[in-house]
Design a protein around this motif. Structure first.
Motif: not given
Lengths: 332, 229
Positions: B3, B33, B89, B92, B141
């Motif tokens: 990522n 991912q 996705y 990520e 994230r």
């Protein structure tokens, strides 16, 4: 072809005398066990206007007001109608001359009748072959654009009578109160309400949704067949059908009111020509007025129940209908 | 670390080496991912709203006022319902989703104030509410916690509203726009795994069965399960 004049069931724009109730009604004639609606099958409808005016209204003013009145109905996009002015005529507005004539007649004997419409119909099909409208010149009249106090507006009354000429009966979408000598309109939401507004009013130059629904039902255009719909069902009291109940559909989005009547002993009713949408239903009796403005006096119209709202929202789909709605009313 | 290659995280790294280091610690190596597909479904709820009042009026001979026959007050109940979505996705941190919501709210019309004393009544019907929606999700994230199992996200999108009145013959359509904040909580560490998903925010609808044609904004919450492919 059997022809006969339809009796004066179909006619009146009364100054006084009738009903705080709701809904449009189509004129019809019994054919065997069914009812044929009165309508013009040959269009355009050709009409003549008498070449005489009356006090306060010249012949050209009268003809112009009549033309404007036909134009009001002609402008209904959801009805397939057309008219042709055939010209002025010295003929009287009487039936049997194969001419549809609108004009004045002096009828002081009809002291509560502003105007009336008569027909010659094909009793096997309901086709209107001739229709004549007289305006009672014993009343004061006006064609002024803003109306004149104390004078009845030609166009307002003509729009009402032309509604009859096209096959519409009286609507009961209005409220009245008793006054000396008759009834006074408190409010109405249909040109076809049987009592005229007070002299000087020009309100009935404009059609309401009840009138538009009615004429769209009789003369549906291609568009209205796709876009308008109906509600049908029955009105019952203690399990038995109610004859002559007024069922009014209220569009919950637009606020438009359109009414119908339960027309058989099972309490069956249909309100057609409705714009698609959601509706609530209100039912009330014809209990304080001249029932003969709406129905044959030989019918046993049930007025022993109170005003009532149906407890379900009723959906009218475009080009379709909702059936089997049962409105349960209770005795007073 | 897979990522670390996204443009967004590279940008973050330039700004703050500390922040990227924390992200590397907290986001699990098998987090969604690029190319991951997320299927999710569950329940939703949006509160009801008032659709306003209207009076059944008759025209009086005096033009300035009307004769009030009765009054109607319309409201719609809460929208308990369900949703299904499928997401892809793009990286990520970003994904796109498409899905559908379904609910069965009740439309109620209170009828009162009748001129002839008809008893007050509430008339109602049940409406089938379908919403076909598309959204873009930004997975935060760097704010992940619980050892990278819990990843917050922000979401925004629009939808096509299709509402069927009782009998399914009358269809009304409209638009919906939404801005949501949510959390994915993934179980386990495999590439394919289940998770929980919660989100809430604002949903703005226009038209449909709503008589108000302006945007009507209301809160909305979702909760359900996700599966990662």
């Amino acid at each position: 072809m059997t022809r006969r004049a339809l009796p004066a069931l179909v006619a009146l724009a009364l100054v006084a005398g009738t009903v705080p109730a709701l809904g449009y009604l189509k004129l019809g004639t019994r054919v065997g066990s069914t009812t044929a609606n009165l309508k013009w099958t040959n269009q355009p409808v050709r009409y003549y206007v008498t070449d005489r005016g009356t006090t306060g209204v010249t012949a050209p003013q009268f003809q112009s007001a009549i033309a404007a009145s036909f134009a009001v109905w002609d402008a209904v996009e959801d009805a397939d109608l057309s008219f042709t002015f055939a010209g002025p005529t010295p003929a009287n507005p009487t039936t049997g001359d194969s001419m549809t004539v609108l004009g004045y007649q002096n009828r002081p004997d009809l002291d509560r009748v502003l105007g009336a419409t008569n027909f010659i119909i094909d009793t096997t099909t309901g086709e209107i072959l001739e229709s004549d409208i007289f305006f009672n010149s014993s009343f004061p009249w006006s064609t002024d654009a803003q109306g004149v106090t104390g004078r009845h507006d030609v166009q307002s009354i003509a729009v009402h009578e032309i509604g009859h000429l096209l096959g519409l009966g009286h609507s009961a979408l209005g409220e009245t109160e008793m006054i000396a000598g008759g009834r006074r309109v408190l409010g109405a939401e249909s040109v076809m309400f049987p009592i005229a507004f007070a002299p000087g009013s020009i309100h009935d130059r404009t059609l309401r949704e009840d009138d538009i629904a009615g004429i769209s039902d009789i003369y549906p255009s291609t568009q209205s067949r796709r876009t308008r719909g109906s509600i049908s069902g029955k009105v019952t009291k203690n399990g038995a059908g109610v004859l002559g109940a007024h069922v009014v559909a209220f569009n919950t989005r637009t606020g438009a009111l359109v009414g119908g009547f339960s027309l058989n002993n099972d309490g069956g009713f249909t309100i057609a020509g409705l714009q698609s949408g959601t509706y609530t239903l209100r039912t009330e009796p014809l209990d304080d007025a001249d029932i003969s403005s709406f129905f044959d006096s030989s019918l046993n119209i049930d007025v022993n129940f109170g005003a009532h709202f149906h407890d379900r929202v009723v959906v009218v789909p475009p080009g379709g209908g909702t059936r089997d709605v049962e409105v349960k009313v209770t005795p007073k | 670390m897979r990522n670390a290659a996204t443009p967004f995280l590279i940008f973050i790294a330039v700004l703050s080496l500390t922040a990227i280091a924390e992200a590397q610690v907290s986001v699990g190596g098998d987090a969604p991912q690029r190319g991951s597909i997320e299927a999710s479904g569950g329940g939703m709820f949006a509160p009801g709203f008032d659709m306003g009042s209207m009076t059944a009026e008759l025209t009086r001979s005096t033009p300035i006022d009307k004769f009030d026959l009765f009054t109607s007050d319309t409201e719609v109940s809460g929208f308990p319902g369900a949703f299904v979505r499928l997401g892809y996705y793009l990286s990520e941190s970003f994904s796109v989703e498409g899905g559908m919501r379904y609910a069965r709210p009740t439309l109620s019309v209170r009828l009162s104030g009748d001129a002839e004393n008809a008893p007050d009544v509430t008339a109602d019907e049940t409406v089938s509410h379908y919403l076909f929606e598309g959204s873009v999700l930004w997975h935060l994230r760097d704010l992940a916690f619980a050892s990278g199992s819990a990843i917050p996200y922000l979401s925004g999108g629009a939808g096509y509203l299709r509402e069927l009145h009782e009998g399914n013959q009358l269809v009304e359509t409209g638009q919906e726009y939404h801005a949501l904040a949510g959390l994915n909580f993934w179980f386990g560490s495999g590439a394919h795994r289940f998770g929980l998903r919660f989100e809430g925010g604002l949903s703005a609808r226009q038209k449909g069965f709503d008589s108000d044609e302006s945007l009507r904004t209301q809160p909305i919450v979702f909760g359900g399960l996700s599966y990662l492919f």
